[in-house]
Design a protein around this motif. Structure first.
Motif, PDB file in Angstrom:
ATOM      1  N   ARG A  33      17.275  -8.547 -30.761  1.00 48.07           N
ATOM      2  CA  ARG A  33      16.782  -8.202 -29.423  1.00 48.07           C
ATOM      3  C   ARG A  33      15.718  -9.200 -28.985  1.00 48.07           C
ATOM      4  O   ARG A  33      15.758  -9.713 -27.867  1.00 48.07           O
ATOM      5  CB  ARG A  33      16.208  -6.784 -29.415  1.00 48.07           C
ATOM      6  CG  ARG A  33      15.605  -6.380 -28.065  1.00 48.07           C
ATOM      7  CD  ARG A  33      14.686  -5.186 -28.182  1.00 48.07           C
ATOM      8  NE  ARG A  33      13.571  -5.530 -29.063  1.00 48.07           N
ATOM      9  CZ  ARG A  33      12.889  -4.649 -29.777  1.00 48.07           C
ATOM     10  NH1 ARG A  33      13.193  -3.380 -29.737  1.00 48.07           N
ATOM     11  NH2 ARG A  33      11.900  -5.040 -30.548  1.00 48.07           N
ATOM     12  N   ASP A  34      14.776  -9.504 -29.861  1.00 45.83           N
ATOM     13  CA  ASP A  34      13.714 -10.454 -29.526  1.00 45.83           C
ATOM     14  C   ASP A  34      14.258 -11.878 -29.388  1.00 45.83           C
ATOM     15  O   ASP A  34      13.872 -12.609 -28.478  1.00 45.83           O
ATOM     16  CB  ASP A  34      12.613 -10.431 -30.595  1.00 45.83           C
ATOM     17  CG  ASP A  34      11.759  -9.180 -30.521  1.00 45.83           C
ATOM     18  OD1 ASP A  34      11.951  -8.374 -29.595  1.00 45.83           O
ATOM     19  OD2 ASP A  34      10.907  -9.016 -31.411  1.00 45.83           O
ATOM     20  N   ASP A  37      16.278 -12.011 -26.238  1.00 50.86           N
ATOM     21  CA  ASP A  37      15.562 -11.375 -25.128  1.00 50.86           C
ATOM     22  C   ASP A  37      16.501 -10.463 -24.342  1.00 50.86           C
ATOM     23  O   ASP A  37      16.627 -10.556 -23.125  1.00 50.86           O
ATOM     24  CB  ASP A  37      14.939 -12.435 -24.213  1.00 50.86           C
ATOM     25  CG  ASP A  37      13.907 -11.831 -23.267  1.00 50.86           C
ATOM     26  OD1 ASP A  37      13.369 -10.745 -23.585  1.00 50.86           O
ATOM     27  OD2 ASP A  37      13.659 -12.440 -22.207  1.00 50.86           O
ATOM     28  N   ASP A  38      17.175  -9.576 -25.092  1.00 54.75           N
ATOM     29  CA  ASP A  38      18.200  -8.708 -24.506  1.00 54.75           C
ATOM     30  C   ASP A  38      18.165  -7.362 -25.234  1.00 54.75           C
ATOM     31  O   ASP A  38      18.461  -7.297 -26.433  1.00 54.75           O
ATOM     32  CB  ASP A  38      19.567  -9.370 -24.656  1.00 54.75           C
ATOM     33  CG  ASP A  38      20.655  -8.699 -23.846  1.00 54.75           C
ATOM     34  OD1 ASP A  38      20.624  -7.460 -23.701  1.00 54.75           O
ATOM     35  OD2 ASP A  38      21.550  -9.417 -23.377  1.00 54.75           O
ATOM     36  N   LYS A  39      17.824  -6.307 -24.521  1.00 56.14           N
ATOM     37  CA  LYS A  39      17.720  -4.971 -25.142  1.00 56.14           C
ATOM     38  C   LYS A  39      19.053  -4.496 -25.701  1.00 56.14           C
ATOM     39  O   LYS A  39      19.097  -3.752 -26.675  1.00 56.14           O
ATOM     40  CB  LYS A  39      17.187  -3.962 -24.134  1.00 56.14           C
ATOM     41  CG  LYS A  39      15.726  -4.168 -23.821  1.00 56.14           C
ATOM     42  CD  LYS A  39      15.209  -3.116 -22.863  1.00 56.14           C
ATOM     43  CE  LYS A  39      13.752  -3.412 -22.550  1.00 56.14           C
ATOM     44  NZ  LYS A  39      13.193  -2.429 -21.633  1.00 56.14           N
ATOM     45  N   ASN A 171      12.892 -19.512 -28.196  1.00 48.16           N
ATOM     46  CA  ASN A 171      11.643 -18.799 -27.961  1.00 48.16           C
ATOM     47  C   ASN A 171      11.756 -17.384 -28.543  1.00 48.16           C
ATOM     48  O   ASN A 171      12.563 -16.585 -28.069  1.00 48.16           O
ATOM     49  CB  ASN A 171      11.363 -18.737 -26.454  1.00 48.16           C
ATOM     50  CG  ASN A 171      10.021 -18.104 -26.159  1.00 48.16           C
ATOM     51  OD1 ASN A 171       9.191 -17.957 -27.039  1.00 48.16           O
ATOM     52  ND2 ASN A 171       9.816 -17.733 -24.908  1.00 48.16           N
ATOM     53  N   ARG A 173       9.408 -14.016 -29.797  1.00 45.52           N
ATOM     54  CA  ARG A 173       8.077 -13.414 -29.883  1.00 45.52           C
ATOM     55  C   ARG A 173       7.681 -13.249 -31.337  1.00 45.52           C
ATOM     56  O   ARG A 173       8.502 -12.907 -32.177  1.00 45.52           O
ATOM     57  CB  ARG A 173       8.067 -12.045 -29.191  1.00 45.52           C
ATOM     58  CG  ARG A 173       8.185 -12.160 -27.688  1.00 45.52           C
ATOM     59  CD  ARG A 173       8.091 -10.805 -27.056  1.00 45.52           C
ATOM     60  NE  ARG A 173       9.413 -10.181 -27.173  1.00 45.52           N
ATOM     61  CZ  ARG A 173       9.650  -8.914 -26.932  1.00 45.52           C
ATOM     62  NH1 ARG A 173       8.694  -8.105 -26.593  1.00 45.52           N
ATOM     63  NH2 ARG A 173      10.857  -8.429 -27.032  1.00 45.52           N
TER      64      ARG A 173
END
Length: 191
Positions: A33-34, A37-39, A171, A173
């Protein structure tokens, strides 16, 4: 000859039994997910295949090794599919069988590593490479059969991924998220 008898007992204890294993389950992909960047990428499915080797020692724990392959899929909001694959290797430990609620059970732990893990987005020329470390814990129930024993189990796996050799900027987090899998396993021990 007494020395021959001791050697036969020693050889018997060093006998190694192969085990073929299949794992299927769901993945809670917090790292995926991180990363993307997609739930939607937080949930996925996983199939895993293993070739395990164990000693037949009369100790409370049985040691061995694992050759393992995992393939997991995650859907993205864009409609694309992420395919994660990882061949891995490592040691494992099993307890001897013990009685739990009138059923023979045992615990298994694997610690596997892979420098060849990767995630690829289908239909897009994007591959992300990882070093992975996987810790798998399972509860197993063995059943004797004509080949040795069939083993039914339930497993939980935690997976740590570290990016490596990236050609494009990625990228992520810095939350130290992991992927967690859980499901069932089926194995055949050959004796």
């Amino acid at each position: 000859f007494p020395s021959h008898d001791r050697g036969a007992e020693y050889d018997k204890k060093l006998n190694i039994r192969p085990e073929l294993s299949f794992y299927a389950g769901a993945v809670v992909g917090d790292y995926m997910r991180d990363l993307f960047d997609d739930k939607k990428a937080r949930s996925g499915t996983s199939t895993q295949y293993g070739l395990h080797f164990f000693t037949q020692w009369k100790l409370p724990v049985i040691v061995g090794g694992v050759l393992h392959y995992e393939r997991s899929t995650y859907q993205l909001t864009s409609g694309n599919t992420v395919i994660y694959s990882s061949p891995s290797i490592g040691p494992q430990i099993k307890t001897q069988d013990f009685q739990l609620f009138d059923t023979q059970v045992r615990f298994q732990t694997q610690l596997r590593v892979s420098p060849l893990a990767r995630a690829q987005i289908e239909n897009v020329n994007q591959t992300v490479k990882f070093n992975s470390t996987d810790l798998l814990l399972s509860l197993e129930t063995p059943f004797k059969n004509q080949f040795g024993e069939f083993v039914l189990g339930a497993f939980f796996q935690n997976q740590w991924l570290n990016l490596k050799d990236q050609e494009n900027l990625v990228n992520v987090r810095a939350t130290n998220q992991t992927n967690k899998s859980f499901g069932i396993s089926l194995s055949q021990v050959i004796e």
